[in-house]
Design a protein around this motif. Structure first.
Motif, PDB file in Angstrom:
ATOM      1  N   GLU A 158       0.819  -1.218   0.000  1.00 40.53           N
ATOM      2  CA  GLU A 158       0.000   0.000   0.000  1.00 40.53           C
ATOM      3  C   GLU A 158       0.851   1.266   0.000  1.00 40.53           C
ATOM      4  O   GLU A 158       0.336   2.357  -0.229  1.00 40.53           O
ATOM      5  CB  GLU A 158      -0.917   0.037   1.234  1.00 40.53           C
ATOM      6  CG  GLU A 158      -2.001  -1.012   1.245  1.00 40.53           C
ATOM      7  CD  GLU A 158      -2.952  -0.900   0.063  1.00 40.53           C
ATOM      8  OE1 GLU A 158      -3.269   0.239  -0.346  1.00 40.53           O
ATOM      9  OE2 GLU A 158      -3.363  -1.945  -0.456  1.00 40.53           O
ATOM     10  N   ASN A 195      -4.879  14.459   0.615  1.00 42.08           N
ATOM     11  CA  ASN A 195      -5.510  13.255   0.060  1.00 42.08           C
ATOM     12  C   ASN A 195      -6.183  12.442   1.170  1.00 42.08           C
ATOM     13  O   ASN A 195      -6.190  12.853   2.337  1.00 42.08           O
ATOM     14  CB  ASN A 195      -4.455  12.422  -0.675  1.00 42.08           C
ATOM     15  CG  ASN A 195      -3.270  12.125   0.227  1.00 42.08           C
ATOM     16  OD1 ASN A 195      -3.442  11.653   1.347  1.00 42.08           O
ATOM     17  ND2 ASN A 195      -2.057  12.415  -0.236  1.00 42.08           N
ATOM     18  N   LEU A 196      -6.720  11.291   0.772  1.00 38.38           N
ATOM     19  CA  LEU A 196      -7.432  10.436   1.722  1.00 38.38           C
ATOM     20  C   LEU A 196      -6.518  10.001   2.880  1.00 38.38           C
ATOM     21  O   LEU A 196      -6.947   9.978   4.044  1.00 38.38           O
ATOM     22  CB  LEU A 196      -7.974   9.197   0.990  1.00 38.38           C
ATOM     23  CG  LEU A 196      -8.680   8.146   1.838  1.00 38.38           C
ATOM     24  CD1 LEU A 196      -9.891   8.726   2.566  1.00 38.38           C
ATOM     25  CD2 LEU A 196      -9.128   6.975   0.962  1.00 38.38           C
ATOM     26  N   ASP A 197      -5.260   9.684   2.572  1.00 41.62           N
ATOM     27  CA  ASP A 197      -4.329   9.265   3.633  1.00 41.62           C
ATOM     28  C   ASP A 197      -4.074  10.390   4.627  1.00 41.62           C
ATOM     29  O   ASP A 197      -3.997  10.148   5.837  1.00 41.62           O
ATOM     30  CB  ASP A 197      -2.986   8.819   3.031  1.00 41.62           C
ATOM     31  CG  ASP A 197      -3.124   7.526   2.265  1.00 41.62           C
ATOM     32  OD1 ASP A 197      -3.770   7.554   1.196  1.00 41.62           O
ATOM     33  OD2 ASP A 197      -2.614   6.493   2.733  1.00 41.62           O
ATOM     34  N   THR A 223      -6.270   7.797  -2.584  1.00 41.72           N
ATOM     35  CA  THR A 223      -5.149   7.489  -1.689  1.00 41.72           C
ATOM     36  C   THR A 223      -3.855   8.081  -2.263  1.00 41.72           C
ATOM     37  O   THR A 223      -3.776   8.393  -3.456  1.00 41.72           O
ATOM     38  CB  THR A 223      -4.945   5.970  -1.538  1.00 41.72           C
ATOM     39  OG1 THR A 223      -4.582   5.434  -2.818  1.00 41.72           O
ATOM     40  CG2 THR A 223      -6.197   5.284  -1.025  1.00 41.72           C
ATOM     41  N   GLU A 224      -2.846   8.159  -1.398  1.00 36.21           N
ATOM     42  CA  GLU A 224      -1.535   8.648  -1.849  1.00 36.21           C
ATOM     43  C   GLU A 224      -0.980   7.773  -2.965  1.00 36.21           C
ATOM     44  O   GLU A 224      -0.347   8.265  -3.883  1.00 36.21           O
ATOM     45  CB  GLU A 224      -0.541   8.581  -0.677  1.00 36.21           C
ATOM     46  CG  GLU A 224      -0.680   9.722   0.259  1.00 36.21           C
ATOM     47  CD  GLU A 224       0.457   9.786   1.260  1.00 36.21           C
ATOM     48  OE1 GLU A 224       1.102  10.817   1.320  1.00 36.21           O
ATOM     49  OE2 GLU A 224       0.669   8.792   1.978  1.00 36.21           O
ATOM     50  N   LYS A 255       0.036   7.113   9.590  1.00 33.53           N
ATOM     51  CA  LYS A 255      -0.155   6.625   8.211  1.00 33.53           C
ATOM     52  C   LYS A 255       0.301   5.170   8.083  1.00 33.53           C
ATOM     53  O   LYS A 255      -0.342   4.365   7.417  1.00 33.53           O
ATOM     54  CB  LYS A 255       0.631   7.501   7.233  1.00 33.53           C
ATOM     55  CG  LYS A 255      -0.043   8.829   6.933  1.00 33.53           C
ATOM     56  CD  LYS A 255       0.646   9.538   5.785  1.00 33.53           C
ATOM     57  CE  LYS A 255      -0.165  10.754   5.363  1.00 33.53           C
ATOM     58  NZ  LYS A 255       0.454  11.474   4.240  1.00 33.53           N
ATOM     59  N   ASN A 312      -2.006   2.113   6.917  1.00 32.55           N
ATOM     60  CA  ASN A 312      -1.668   1.331   5.724  1.00 32.55           C
ATOM     61  C   ASN A 312      -1.518  -0.154   6.040  1.00 32.55           C
ATOM     62  O   ASN A 312      -1.793  -1.002   5.191  1.00 32.55           O
ATOM     63  CB  ASN A 312      -0.391   1.881   5.071  1.00 32.55           C
ATOM     64  CG  ASN A 312      -0.706   3.077   4.187  1.00 32.55           C
ATOM     65  OD1 ASN A 312      -1.735   3.118   3.507  1.00 32.55           O
ATOM     66  ND2 ASN A 312       0.154   4.075   4.196  1.00 32.55           N
ATOM     67  N   GLU A 367      -5.027  -1.240   6.029  1.00 31.08           N
ATOM     68  CA  GLU A 367      -5.512  -1.203   4.640  1.00 31.08           C
ATOM     69  C   GLU A 367      -5.025  -2.429   3.856  1.00 31.08           C
ATOM     70  O   GLU A 367      -5.752  -3.001   3.049  1.00 31.08           O
ATOM     71  CB  GLU A 367      -5.020   0.079   3.965  1.00 31.08           C
ATOM     72  CG  GLU A 367      -5.474   0.274   2.527  1.00 31.08           C
ATOM     73  CD  GLU A 367      -6.910   0.749   2.389  1.00 31.08           C
ATOM     74  OE1 GLU A 367      -7.476   1.229   3.383  1.00 31.08           O
ATOM     75  OE2 GLU A 367      -7.479   0.606   1.284  1.00 31.08           O
ATOM     76  N   LYS A 374      -9.447   2.759   4.835  1.00 34.92           N
ATOM     77  CA  LYS A 374      -9.186   4.199   4.972  1.00 34.92           C
ATOM     78  C   LYS A 374     -10.360   5.005   4.437  1.00 34.92           C
ATOM     79  O   LYS A 374     -10.779   5.992   5.029  1.00 34.92           O
ATOM     80  CB  LYS A 374      -7.908   4.581   4.200  1.00 34.92           C
ATOM     81  CG  LYS A 374      -6.627   4.145   4.878  1.00 34.92           C
ATOM     82  CD  LYS A 374      -5.385   4.641   4.172  1.00 34.92           C
ATOM     83  CE  LYS A 374      -5.149   3.978   2.844  1.00 34.92           C
ATOM     84  NZ  LYS A 374      -3.761   4.125   2.352  1.00 34.92           N
ATOM     85  N   ARG A 375     -10.876   4.553   3.306  1.00 42.73           N
ATOM     86  CA  ARG A 375     -11.997   5.259   2.668  1.00 42.73           C
ATOM     87  C   ARG A 375     -13.252   5.198   3.557  1.00 42.73           C
ATOM     88  O   ARG A 375     -13.907   6.207   3.791  1.00 42.73           O
ATOM     89  CB  ARG A 375     -12.263   4.596   1.312  1.00 42.73           C
ATOM     90  CG  ARG A 375     -13.168   5.367   0.398  1.00 42.73           C
ATOM     91  CD  ARG A 375     -13.333   4.576  -0.905  1.00 42.73           C
ATOM     92  NE  ARG A 375     -14.427   5.105  -1.685  1.00 42.73           N
ATOM     93  CZ  ARG A 375     -14.266   5.927  -2.714  1.00 42.73           C
ATOM     94  NH1 ARG A 375     -13.085   6.316  -3.071  1.00 42.73           N
ATOM     95  NH2 ARG A 375     -15.316   6.360  -3.388  1.00 42.73           N
TER      96      ARG A 375
END
Lengths: 63, 317
Positions: free
Chosen positions: A31, B160-162, B204-205, B236, B240, B243, B250-251
């Motif tokens: 990720e 961003n989302l992250d 996401t990033e 983060k 991750n 995730e 994350k979303r």
């Protein structure tokens, strides 16, 4: 075995190794990285070839 | 791996969406997600003039690219913090300016070394403040100045989302309810300050970095030297890890929060209610004229960066 260059450094890998197996070998969370092979972004099932030049791009920034 | 849409070779698999995409359809996906966020959160429309804060990094340059491709009226501004380590600011400025020129977008530059004779590192050392807190205050102020100078309706940043999920995670860890009440990706225009929006909150990033690579955007690949070891990166990293085990977390985490933000806003209505201008404690700064709530009528930016003028004003009073 095949030889690939990871961020400029040579590394031996089993033949038929993929980006996914490389990420596991390098201890990377998929990720958080992208793999650019010979200048082209490639997905995780890309099968690495002898002589491939791989750039591991970290995607996480400090904010 | 084949593109879900056209069957051509894919360049990326998006596990959270359970799709693999070729370059063409991935670019389309990213642009659509951005358009969706703009519409969902009512950020702006095609008549608005948008000032994009560009840093030379992947997120802000991708945002500039996406908004121009979507047909929005866009200008840009760059804040030169004068960070000398590894030529960080110099390289960032070159990349930001080169990309704006390539896209035919006007870019204003606000340079701390040119305006005040020193960058953020030297200023932090002299004042014994941390570079990050000084940087935050300075950037917030200059964003407002840029919106005024560009006569923009909205300021858009590349968060961003992250970024949003990590900030939410950090605020939850501290149960900082006042911050939890204002984590929405849109900050309305108020008291002379412009509306501020984050159009990349659905991405996401990793998706944004992939977009930058596929689009051939030349961005700064290394990090601000001050962000190394920052606590934000730890949040983060943990998100991750989750995730990776459960794609889409994350979303769901951040979008669920924006749907439930009212629960926190009930506790802190002053963080979200638009006040009448008459009720506002804001007045123009005695030095720069930008709105300030400080009791002595001097904004925090001028108090820090213009000490001689502060002394002069105080002497006259």
């Amino acid at each position: 075995m095949i030889t690939v260059k990871i961020n400029g450094e040579e590394r031996q890998m089993p033949a038929k190794g993929t980006i996914r197996t490389l990420a596991v070998d390098l201890g990377l969370n998929p990720e958080t990285v992208l793999f650019v092979v010979n200048g082209v972004l490639q997905p995780e099932d890309y099968r690495l070839q002898d002589g491939d030049e791989v750039e591991v791009v970290s995607v996480v920034s400090g904010g | 791996m084949k593109c879900r849409i056209c069957g051509k070779p894919a360049v990326i698999k998006l596990r959270a969406h359970n799709i693999a995409l070729c370059p063409e359809h991935f670019v389309e996906f990213v642009q659509k997600q951005t358009a969706k966020a703009i519409k969902h959160y009512r950020m702006f429309d095609k008549d608005d003039h948008i000032a994009v804060a560009v840093s030379g990094g992947k997120d802000s340059l991708a945002l500039l690219d996406i908004l121009t491709e979507l047909g929005y009226k866009v200008s840009a501004f760059y804040i030169d913090l004068g960070i000398k380590h590894m030529d960080y600011s110099k390289t960032s400025k070159e990349k930001a300016q080169a990309f704006c020129e390539k896209k035919g977008v006007k870019c204003l530059v606000y340079s701390l070394p040119e305006m005040f004779g020193m960058g953020i590192d030297e200023a932090a050392r002299k004042s014994r403040r941390t570079p990050c807190s000084l940087c935050g205050m300075t950037k917030r102020y200059l964003m407002n100045v840029a919106a005024r100078d560009l006569e923009a309706d909205v300021v858009a940043t590349g968060h961003n989302l992250d970024d949003q999920a990590a900030a939410l995670f950090a605020n939850l860890m501290r149960w900082d309810v006042s911050y939890l009440a204002k984590g929405y990706p849109v900050l309305p225009a108020e008291h002379g300050f412009p509306k501020k929006v984050k159009p990349l909150v659905f991405l996401t990033e990793r998706e944004i970095a992939a977009y930058a690579i596929v689009r051939g955007i030349d961005y700064v690949r290394y990090e601000c030297p001050h962000s190394e070891g920052a606590r934000f990166l730890v949040y983060k990293e943990h998100l991750n890890a989750i995730e990776n085990m459960s794609p889409g977390t994350k979303r769901r985490f951040y979008q669920g929060y924006t749907e439930n933000i009212w629960r926190f806003q009930i506790e802190f209505p002053e963080q979200c209610e638009k006040k009448d201008e008459e009720e506002s404690p804001m007045k123009p700064c005695k030095i720069c004229g930008m709105p300030t709530a400080s009791e002595d009528g001097i904004c925090s930016f001028c108090r820090f960066w213009r000490p001689e003028e502060v002394k002069k004003i105080k002497g006259q009073e």
